[in-house]
Design an enzyme around this catalytic site. Structure first.
Site, PDB file in Angstrom:
ATOM      1  N   GLY A 156      -4.667  -1.741   5.196  1.00 19.76           N
ATOM      2  CA  GLY A 156      -3.864  -2.880   4.714  1.00 19.76           C
ATOM      3  C   GLY A 156      -4.534  -4.220   4.950  1.00 19.76           C
ATOM      4  O   GLY A 156      -4.607  -5.069   4.062  1.00 19.76           O
ATOM      5  N   ARG A 157      -5.064  -4.427   6.157  1.00 18.43           N
ATOM      6  CA  ARG A 157      -5.650  -5.742   6.476  1.00 18.43           C
ATOM      7  C   ARG A 157      -7.055  -5.892   5.912  1.00 18.43           C
ATOM      8  O   ARG A 157      -7.697  -6.913   6.129  1.00 18.43           O
ATOM      9  CB  ARG A 157      -5.614  -5.980   7.989  1.00 18.43           C
ATOM     10  CG  ARG A 157      -6.190  -4.870   8.826  1.00 18.43           C
ATOM     11  CD  ARG A 157      -5.768  -4.992  10.289  1.00 18.43           C
ATOM     12  NE  ARG A 157      -6.188  -3.836  11.085  1.00 18.43           N
ATOM     13  CZ  ARG A 157      -5.489  -2.713  11.210  1.00 18.43           C
ATOM     14  NH1 ARG A 157      -4.342  -2.584  10.569  1.00 18.43           N
ATOM     15  NH2 ARG A 157      -5.919  -1.725  11.954  1.00 18.43           N
ATOM     16  N   GLU A 184      10.588  -4.742   4.362  1.00 20.67           N
ATOM     17  CA  GLU A 184      10.707  -6.122   3.877  1.00 20.67           C
ATOM     18  C   GLU A 184      10.390  -6.198   2.382  1.00 20.67           C
ATOM     19  O   GLU A 184      11.109  -6.815   1.595  1.00 20.67           O
ATOM     20  CB  GLU A 184       9.730  -7.040   4.631  1.00 20.67           C
ATOM     21  CG  GLU A 184      10.032  -7.234   6.101  1.00 20.67           C
ATOM     22  CD  GLU A 184       9.377  -6.185   6.994  1.00 20.67           C
ATOM     23  OE1 GLU A 184       9.083  -5.068   6.519  1.00 20.67           O
ATOM     24  OE2 GLU A 184       9.181  -6.494   8.191  1.00 20.67           O
ATOM     25  N   LYS A 218       0.839  -1.202   0.000  1.00 15.62           N
ATOM     26  CA  LYS A 218       0.000   0.000   0.000  1.00 15.62           C
ATOM     27  C   LYS A 218       0.876   1.255   0.000  1.00 15.62           C
ATOM     28  O   LYS A 218       0.675   2.173  -0.773  1.00 15.62           O
ATOM     29  CB  LYS A 218      -0.915  -0.020   1.226  1.00 15.62           C
ATOM     30  CG  LYS A 218      -1.813   1.182   1.312  1.00 15.62           C
ATOM     31  CD  LYS A 218      -2.743   1.108   2.510  1.00 15.62           C
ATOM     32  CE  LYS A 218      -3.458   2.440   2.675  1.00 15.62           C
ATOM     33  NZ  LYS A 218      -4.301   2.480   3.867  1.00 15.62           N
ATOM     34  N   LYS A 227       9.994  -0.712  13.902  1.00 16.65           N
ATOM     35  CA  LYS A 227      10.541  -0.359  12.580  1.00 16.65           C
ATOM     36  C   LYS A 227      11.663   0.665  12.739  1.00 16.65           C
ATOM     37  O   LYS A 227      12.720   0.550  12.119  1.00 16.65           O
ATOM     38  CB  LYS A 227       9.445   0.262  11.694  1.00 16.65           C
ATOM     39  CG  LYS A 227       8.397  -0.702  11.197  1.00 16.65           C
ATOM     40  CD  LYS A 227       7.485   0.028  10.213  1.00 16.65           C
ATOM     41  CE  LYS A 227       6.228  -0.747   9.907  1.00 16.65           C
ATOM     42  NZ  LYS A 227       5.278  -0.001   9.081  1.00 16.65           N
ATOM     43  N   GLU A 275      -4.235  -6.717  15.004  1.00 15.34           N
ATOM     44  CA  GLU A 275      -3.731  -5.408  14.570  1.00 15.34           C
ATOM     45  C   GLU A 275      -4.851  -4.370  14.655  1.00 15.34           C
ATOM     46  O   GLU A 275      -4.600  -3.191  14.881  1.00 15.34           O
ATOM     47  CB  GLU A 275      -3.163  -5.477  13.141  1.00 15.34           C
ATOM     48  CG  GLU A 275      -2.190  -4.346  12.846  1.00 15.34           C
ATOM     49  CD  GLU A 275      -1.479  -4.468  11.502  1.00 15.34           C
ATOM     50  OE1 GLU A 275      -2.148  -4.289  10.457  1.00 15.34           O
ATOM     51  OE2 GLU A 275      -0.272  -4.733  11.476  1.00 15.34           O
ATOM     52  N   HIS A 302      -4.301 -33.344  17.024  1.00 14.71           N
ATOM     53  CA  HIS A 302      -3.147 -34.173  17.391  1.00 14.71           C
ATOM     54  C   HIS A 302      -1.993 -33.315  17.883  1.00 14.71           C
ATOM     55  O   HIS A 302      -0.842 -33.753  17.876  1.00 14.71           O
ATOM     56  CB  HIS A 302      -2.739 -35.029  16.186  1.00 14.71           C
ATOM     57  CG  HIS A 302      -3.851 -35.930  15.754  1.00 14.71           C
ATOM     58  ND1 HIS A 302      -4.085 -37.163  16.338  1.00 14.71           N
ATOM     59  CD2 HIS A 302      -4.839 -35.746  14.850  1.00 14.71           C
ATOM     60  CE1 HIS A 302      -5.160 -37.705  15.782  1.00 14.71           C
ATOM     61  NE2 HIS A 302      -5.646 -36.869  14.880  1.00 14.71           N
TER      62      HIS A 302
HETATM   63  O1  F6P Z   1       2.666  -4.030   9.847  1.00 10.46           O
HETATM   64  C1  F6P Z   1       2.100  -2.819   9.578  1.00 10.46           C
HETATM   65  C2  F6P Z   1       1.512  -2.734   8.203  1.00 10.46           C
HETATM   66  O2  F6P Z   1       1.305  -1.403   7.912  1.00 10.46           O
HETATM   67  C3  F6P Z   1       0.217  -3.527   8.027  1.00 10.46           C
HETATM   68  O3  F6P Z   1      -0.893  -2.864   8.520  1.00 10.46           O
HETATM   69  C4  F6P Z   1       0.201  -3.694   6.555  1.00 10.46           C
HETATM   70  O4  F6P Z   1      -0.719  -4.656   6.160  1.00 10.46           O
HETATM   71  C5  F6P Z   1       1.643  -4.080   6.307  1.00 10.46           C
HETATM   72  O5  F6P Z   1       2.381  -3.274   7.221  1.00 10.46           O
HETATM   73  C6  F6P Z   1       2.141  -3.881   4.911  1.00 10.46           C
HETATM   74  O6  F6P Z   1       2.076  -2.551   4.519  1.00 10.46           O
HETATM   75  P1  F6P Z   1       2.251  -2.136   3.025  1.00 10.46           P
HETATM   76  O7  F6P Z   1       1.154  -2.751   2.222  1.00 10.46           O
HETATM   77  O8  F6P Z   1       2.201  -0.647   3.010  1.00 10.46           O
HETATM   78  O9  F6P Z   1       3.596  -2.648   2.543  1.00 10.46           O
END
Ligand code: F6P
Length: 524
Positions: free
Chosen positions: A265-266, A214, A208, A491, A351, A382
């Protein structure tokens, strides 16, 4: 209007009394004996989902009081505020309108949505974006040279699409493999790269913000690998799914699919972030997913609280968390295809509602989100079901079962269903044995969600149901379910730590972190 905090309402006080007088000694088997209609009273159909709530530690009087609590906290008004586009994500000054991504697909507009400024324009923009994204999905589906689709994203840009692609694998196009890379651990990306060829691979950079560490690290490495292996034509082999199209362009990606800041995001699998799902199941399948979710939106928006499934589930969550003091909920999908559902729901609930202050920043004197965890059945049986049956903690279990199998192997599905039913039954009825070790206390609560079949439509409805139940408990607790400030500190510190890993500088660090840094840097 300012609504009272939930623990300052009359209903909360009455619920506290009800818990002390009868709630804590509530017995499920006695409740069934006393009320032959209990199953009818505590089960209901919602779009594409049948729910049995009757094995929960609740009676009609308590449920009525929970509805009163919802009304006294302004739940209906808060729900209507979301559906009217109000800035309910107050800490980020944003609307929360993921429902708009699945609205109006049959051409109709929902009257309540008319309050949103320029609703028609916005909805037209949403539909144009959907058409464009689905046309691209069909183009890739028809392109035999693309055999591998690699989604690079994390959190909501990974969990939803990954879970849904797995869930709908029976509907997925043959001849294409879907890979999901999320972790900054290079092991993940390198093991995928070892399986694919540049000329046959499409990388979807899903973020987003287009700024997540990452995802950016993996995206740079993927592009580096592509170029180092004679990959040609970035426009054909890289696409970005983002609300920050400018950053994607700056990265060198010209094929972009955007979405809006009012999609959290979620809550984003319904947007361009859902592109891998659309590539797997096709445009029609993706529209069916949206339609299932829309049907649940309409149910949540319009059904009276007493027959509103997300409301009933969300209120039970409050009852368990704040009155019974239960700390977790276990998700048990009796469906291998739904094996990533627990991970997806973890982000959705924890979250959204894992917060200790209300939407005005005031510290809350009561508990909020439970821990969510789980594995698919029958595997969990199990592993940790021992604790669910005989452990010292009571953990409500949420079973998800599918009536009709998607395969034709004889015998398997009836065993699967038999086990789901038997586990819920065993949790409730227990078994008396004087020997101690073989005694099952029973009276352990569970909810049973039943889908006729696992299809794009029913999956959409199931996920929207979960989104809205999280909305309900968040609204009762008075928290902003749509921000996530709690992920920021780590972060920032990680950035600082990365420099220290190079220099070995431990100055100003706490003793433990300094000690660990020393150990890591010593042998490098
Ligand atoms: O972990 C925080 C967060 O902002 C989540 O809410 C989101 O889904 C994820 O990081 C990934 O964010 P982005 O889509 O901006 O890379």
């Amino acid at each position: 209007m300012m609504w009272p905090r939930c623990d300052q309402t009359a209903a909360w006080a009455l619920l506290r009394t009800a818990f002390e007088t009868s709630g804590k000694s509530f017995d499920l088997c006695d409740a069934f004996a006393a009320d032959p209609q209990r199953f009818a009273h505590f089960s209901q159909s919602a779009p594409h989902v049948f729910a049995d709530l009757s094995k929960n530690l609740v009676d009609t009087a308590v449920e009525q009081q929970l509805f009163a609590l919802a009304r006294q906290c302004g739940l209906e008004q808060h729900r209507d505020a979301m559906f009217s586009g109000a800035l309910i994500n107050s800490t980020e000054q944003r609307s929360v309108m993921h429902f708009l991504l699945r609205n109006g697909l049959a051409g109709q507009f929902i009257p309540a949505h008319a309050a949103i400024d320029k609703i028609a324009d916005l909805q037209a923009e949403v539909h144009a974006g959907l058409d464009r994204m689905l046309a691209y999905a069909e183009q890739v589906r028809a392109d035999d040279a693309i055999t591998d689709i690699v989604n690079i994203g994390i959190g909501g840009s990974d969990l939803g699409p990954q879970m849904a692609v797995l869930a709908l694998s029976e509907f997925a196009i043959k001849g294409k493999r879907f890979h999901f890379v999320s972790n900054v651990d290079g092991q993940e990306l390198s093991s995928v790269l070892a399986q694919v060829k540049p000329q046959n691979t499409l990388f979807l950079i899903a973020s987003k913000t287009f700024a997540t560490l990452e995802t950016m690290t993996n995206a740079h490495s993927a592009r580096g690998w592509f170029e180092a292996n004679d990959g040609q034509d970035i426009a054909r082999h890289f696409a970005a799914l983002t609300s920050n199209v400018a950053a994607a362009n700056a990265f060198g990606i010209t094929t972009t699919f955007g979405f809006w800041d009012w999609v959290g995001g979620r809550y984003s699998l319904w947007s361009a972030i859902g592109l891998p799902i659309a590539m797997a199941v096709g445009g029609q399948g993706f529209r069916a997913l949206l339609a299932g979710a829309h049907a649940m939106d309409e149910h949540f928006r319009s059904a009276v609280l007493e027959h509103n499934l997300p409301v009933r589930l969300g209120l039970l969550d409050v009852w368990y968390r704040n009155f019974h003091g239960l700390t977790s909920r276990s998700i048990a999908p009796y469906s291998s295809a739904l094996r990533r559902l627990p991970a997806y729901l973890q982000q959705l609930e924890m979250e959204s509602n894992g917060k200790r202050v209300d939407s005005r920043g005031q510290t809350l004197p009561f508990e909020t989100a439970p821990v969510l965890w789980g594995e698919p059945g029958t595997n969990g049986q199990h592993a940790y079901f021992q604790m669910l049956h005989q452990g010292t903690s009571v953990v409500p279990v949420e079973f998800v079962a599918i009536k009709k199998a998607s395969h034709s192997l004889p015998g398997h599905h009836s065993q699967l269903l038999a086990n789901a039913l038997a586990q819920a039954q065993a949790l409730m009825v227990g078994k008396t044995d004087s020997g101690g070790h073989k005694h099952f206390p029973g009276n352990r609560p569970s909810t049973f969600l039943l889908l006729d079949a696992l299809t794009p439509t029913s999956l959409g409805a199931l996920l929207a149901l979960q989104e809205h139940r999280v909305f309900v408990s968040g609204a009762i607790w008075g928290i902003n379910s749509f921000d996530q400030w709690g992920v920021e500190l780590g972060k920032v510190l990680a950035k600082n730590m990365q420099v220290r890993l190079v220099t070995g500088d431990a100055q100003g660090l706490d003793g433990s972190t300094a000690g660990l840094l020393g150990h890591i840097c010593r042998d490098q």
